[in-house]
Write a protein that holds these residues in place. Structure first.
Motif, PDB file in Angstrom:
ATOM      1  N   ARG A 159       0.795  -1.216   0.000  1.00  0.00           N
ATOM      2  CA  ARG A 159       0.000   0.000   0.000  1.00  0.00           C
ATOM      3  C   ARG A 159       0.833   1.275   0.000  1.00  0.00           C
ATOM      4  O   ARG A 159       0.541   2.213  -0.731  1.00  0.00           O
ATOM      5  CB  ARG A 159      -0.870  -0.072   1.246  1.00  0.00           C
ATOM      6  CG  ARG A 159      -1.986   0.852   1.264  1.00  0.00           C
ATOM      7  CD  ARG A 159      -2.844   0.484   2.420  1.00  0.00           C
ATOM      8  NE  ARG A 159      -3.663   1.624   2.739  1.00  0.00           N
ATOM      9  CZ  ARG A 159      -4.640   1.604   3.617  1.00  0.00           C
ATOM     10  NH1 ARG A 159      -4.875   0.504   4.297  1.00  0.00           N
ATOM     11  NH2 ARG A 159      -5.341   2.696   3.837  1.00  0.00           N
ATOM     12  N   LYS A 160       1.910   1.283   0.773  1.00  0.00           N
ATOM     13  CA  LYS A 160       2.747   2.474   0.898  1.00  0.00           C
ATOM     14  C   LYS A 160       3.771   2.577  -0.220  1.00  0.00           C
ATOM     15  O   LYS A 160       3.960   3.624  -0.815  1.00  0.00           O
ATOM     16  CB  LYS A 160       3.491   2.466   2.250  1.00  0.00           C
ATOM     17  CG  LYS A 160       2.557   2.565   3.441  1.00  0.00           C
ATOM     18  CD  LYS A 160       2.317   4.020   3.862  1.00  0.00           C
ATOM     19  CE  LYS A 160       1.056   4.182   4.695  1.00  0.00           C
ATOM     20  NZ  LYS A 160       1.069   3.369   5.905  1.00  0.00           N
ATOM     21  N   ARG A 161       4.441   1.404  -0.535  1.00  0.00           N
ATOM     22  CA  ARG A 161       5.552   1.528  -1.478  1.00  0.00           C
ATOM     23  C   ARG A 161       5.145   1.310  -2.923  1.00  0.00           C
ATOM     24  O   ARG A 161       5.801   1.783  -3.842  1.00  0.00           O
ATOM     25  CB  ARG A 161       6.714   0.599  -1.128  1.00  0.00           C
ATOM     26  CG  ARG A 161       6.296  -0.580  -0.329  1.00  0.00           C
ATOM     27  CD  ARG A 161       7.456  -1.406   0.172  1.00  0.00           C
ATOM     28  NE  ARG A 161       6.915  -2.628   0.731  1.00  0.00           N
ATOM     29  CZ  ARG A 161       6.777  -3.749   0.048  1.00  0.00           C
ATOM     30  NH1 ARG A 161       7.212  -3.848  -1.171  1.00  0.00           N
ATOM     31  NH2 ARG A 161       6.227  -4.798   0.623  1.00  0.00           N
ATOM     32  N   LYS A 201       0.599   8.560  -2.819  1.00  0.00           N
ATOM     33  CA  LYS A 201       0.510   7.883  -1.519  1.00  0.00           C
ATOM     34  C   LYS A 201      -0.968   7.689  -1.198  1.00  0.00           C
ATOM     35  O   LYS A 201      -1.797   8.566  -1.436  1.00  0.00           O
ATOM     36  CB  LYS A 201       1.168   8.738  -0.429  1.00  0.00           C
ATOM     37  CG  LYS A 201       2.689   8.813  -0.576  1.00  0.00           C
ATOM     38  CD  LYS A 201       3.363   7.719   0.237  1.00  0.00           C
ATOM     39  CE  LYS A 201       4.877   7.722   0.080  1.00  0.00           C
ATOM     40  NZ  LYS A 201       5.360   6.905  -1.023  1.00  0.00           N
TER      41      LYS A 201
END
Ligand code: HEC
Length: 446
Positions: A317-319, A444
């Motif tokens: 999800r973040k990267r 993001k």
């Protein structure tokens, strides 16, 4: 294939006025009158290709190749097969599939055992014997089927004996011989009843509620016929009482059969969590029910799979948001009602939109560099997001090339009820949006 939009589907289902079949007629043992080219009521069939179920001539939901259904009615030559579809509140509606999209699932030992015992319940002794003999060819059910067959055989033969002796006029002149023969015949019949009652109890103890019920009810009916057939002052027989709670078993047998049908269709729309609740309910009614056990392992596997996708989506999800979105989409295709995935879809809806149907704004226009006007693009987008997600989620734009999108739109046009102009607008939007989604910065998620 697509997982159908859960909410939509059930709303759809509730809204439909069913030409309702009585649940009981659905569960009754099919009369053995399947013609060469047709399917019989109650037969288990499966799709040989992916297809769309129709309800009253309208597309209703998509089902994958291999999906199994219970036949409700088939009149060969009409082009369609009616299938029983149980709604959430227990009503049964009939949906259709083209007849050439279905093949009969060869019955296994269990199906023969069940049908054979149901035939006995309905006092169709020859059918019963034939079906149980078939069941005993299956290594898994050999012992069970053979012992049910032996009990039923003994019952039917001894019942005939009793009735023959009672009705034998010649014996009336030899009271002693008559009494002796009568005693022998009656004892044989009562022993057979006792044995059948015990068999039913054994089946019940082993978790085969449906077969136990059918055997005991068949025994009861046969006993009643023997009593009714006794003439004049022939002494009444004391029929040994049932050893199973027959009323309760009748309910359980019905519940188990319903659980099987409902579970099959929940799996057809990839609602695995819902399917597993039907399995759980069904196994409470019939703990040994083979179809439920088979579906249970399949459903558990699919749920585990979807959970893996969920974990992958979370960790990406973040990267790597695109990767996360892909995992989310795959997960929902495996299991459309996994709560964790549904929650994640909610959380990622903004990012998801950028990848499936980005808004037409200045940023869009500057990336897309298209000659199509902003107004036309906006119209195309509005059509796309309103007409193309009625039955399924929107796919990632990057899942296919612009030319592949064009042919998807034209093949879906009849379903979405859109004309050529509207199709063209959607295609223009999708072509531009494809560029935009491809270039979208990896934003993001939160
Ligand atoms: C009335 C229901 C319905 C509507 C409206 C609808 N679809 Fe579909 N769509 C389906 C079904 C059912 C399937 C899966 C079975 C099939 O491909 O025949 C499907 C499959 C798809 C697929 C996947 C094909 C594949 O092989 O993976 C795409 C892409 C798609 N639709 C795009 C669209 C677009 C674009 C629109 C709007 C123009 C649209 N759909 C409108 C029912 C619908």
């Amino acid at each position: 294939m697509f997982s159908c939009k859960s909410g939509i589907i059930w709303e759809f289902v509730f809204a439909l006025l069913a030409f309702v079949a009585s649940p009981l007629s659905l569960l009754a043992a099919p009369a053995a009158k399947q013609s060469a080219s047709g399917f019989g009521g109650g037969d288990l069939v499966r799709l040989v290709r992916k297809e769309t179920l129709q309800f009253k001539g309208e597309p209703f939901l998509a089902a994958p190749k291999g999906q199994e259904f219970s036949v409700f009615k088939h009149e060969p030559g009409k082009g369609v097969v009616f299938l029983a579809f149980v709604q959430k509140e227990g009503e049964v509606i009939a949906v259709t599939l083209p007849e050439d999209s279905l093949e009969l699932v060869p019955p296994d030992g269990w199906a023969f055992l069940l049908k054979g015992s149901q035939a006995f319940r309905e006092q169709r002794f020859d059918d019963s014997k034939r079906l149980l003999a078939r069941a005993s060819q299956d290594a898994l059910y050999k012992d069970l089927a053979a012992s049910v067959l032996a009990r039923i055989d003994a019952l039917a033969n001894s019942a005939v004996q009793v009735l023959q002796v009672d009705g034998d006029q010649a014996l009336k002149n030899a009271p002693e011989v008559f009494a002796r023969r009568q005693a022998v015949a009656q004892k044989a019949f009562l022993d057979a009843v006792t044995n059948a009652r015990e068999m039913s109890f054994a089946l019940y103890s082993r978790g085969f509620s449906s077969v136990a019920f059918a055997v005991d009810e068949g025994t009861e009916r046969l006993s009643a016929r023997v009593l009714a057939g006794k003439q004049g002052d022939a002494p009444k027989l004391e029929i040994p009482p049932a050893k199973v709670p027959r009323e309760e078993l009748s309910t359980k047998a019905r519940q188990a059969a319903f659980a099987v049908v409902r579970c099959r269709q929940a799996m057809a729309v990839r609602r695995m969590v819902e399917a597993s609740s039907y399995i759980e309910e069904g196994l409470k009614s019939e703990p040994a029910r083979p179809e439920l056990k088979a579906m249970q392992s399949k459903v558990q596997e699919e749920i585990r799979d979807a959970e893996d996708r969920y974990n992958a989506a979370q960790s990406n999800r973040k990267r790597n948001l695109p990767q996360a979105l892909l995992a989310l989409e795959r997960g929902l295709k495996t299991c459309a009602d996994l709560p964790s995935l549904l929650k994640l879809r909610e959380e990622l809806s903004g990012a998801l939109e950028e990848k499936t149907a980005p808004a037409v704004n200045p940023a869009f226009l500057s990336v897309a560099k298209t000659s199509t006007s902003a107004v036309a693009l906006e119209q195309g987008r509005t059509l796309y997001v309103s007409r193309c997600n009625q039955c399924h989620d929107l796919e990632m734009l990057e899942s296919r090339s612009p030319s592949a999108w064009k042919s998807e739109v034209s093949s879906m046009a009849w379903r979405a009820k859109i004309d050529d102009t509207q199709q063209a607008l959607i295609v223009q939007y999708l072509t531009a949006a494809h560029v935009v989604a491809g270039e979208a910065p990896v934003r993001k998620a939160d």
